[in-house]
Design an enzyme around this catalytic site. Structure first.
Site, PDB file in Angstrom:
ATOM      1  CE  LYS A  30      -2.674  -0.834   3.411  1.00 58.97           C
ATOM      2  NZ  LYS A  30      -3.893  -0.885   4.585  1.00 58.97           N
ATOM      3  CB  CYS A  31       4.440   1.784  -0.196  1.00 56.66           C
ATOM      4  SG  CYS A  31       5.588   2.846  -0.246  1.00 56.66           S
ATOM      5  N   GLY A  32       3.261   4.192  -1.923  1.00 55.00           N
ATOM      6  CA  GLY A  32       3.181   4.742  -2.909  1.00 55.00           C
ATOM      7  C   GLY A  32       4.413   4.520  -3.862  1.00 55.00           C
ATOM      8  CB  ALA A  73       2.886  -0.448  -4.454  1.00 54.97           C
TER       9      ALA A  73
END
Length: 110
Positions: free
Chosen positions: A34-36, A38
């Site tokens: 869910k990281c930018g 990803a």
């Protein structure tokens, strides 16, 4: 102790020692679905596809220390596979820093 003495656990709960990768080049990555960042999974998969025949392995280790991961390791691996086509080994959710860091990440940062 060396890296090959360390045990890790796949997303499905299967534990093994890293000595199975002796003689291979390893890229050990902390992942977050869910990281930018990803979309990095696309590039990691391309790298893995390009060099896996030359004994190159990427090992993905999700961590929720930064609150950017789904609930379980299986969910994280599934998200990586379905969204980004990841086929390299994914592992249990681990802590990557601090006093409770997984032994692999302690070794990598010492």
């Amino acid at each position: 102790m060396n890296i090959y003495d360390i045990s890790v656990t796949m997303e499905n709960g299967e534990a093994y020692q890293l000595d199975r990768y002796k003689g291979k080049t390893l890229l050990i990555v902390n992942t977050a679905t869910k990281c930018g960042l990803a979309p990095q999974f696309d590039e990691l998969q391309k790298l893995y596809d390009k060099y896996k025949a030359e004994d190159f392995v990427i090992l993905g280790f999700p961590s929720n220390q930064f609150k950017q991961e789904v609930a379980t390791a299986e969910d994280a691996a599934e998200a990586c596979r379905m969204t980004y086509g990841v086929s390299f080994p994914m592992h249990e959710i681990v802590k990557i820093n601090g006093k409770d860091a997984h032994p692999l990440f302690k070794m990598l940062t010492d």
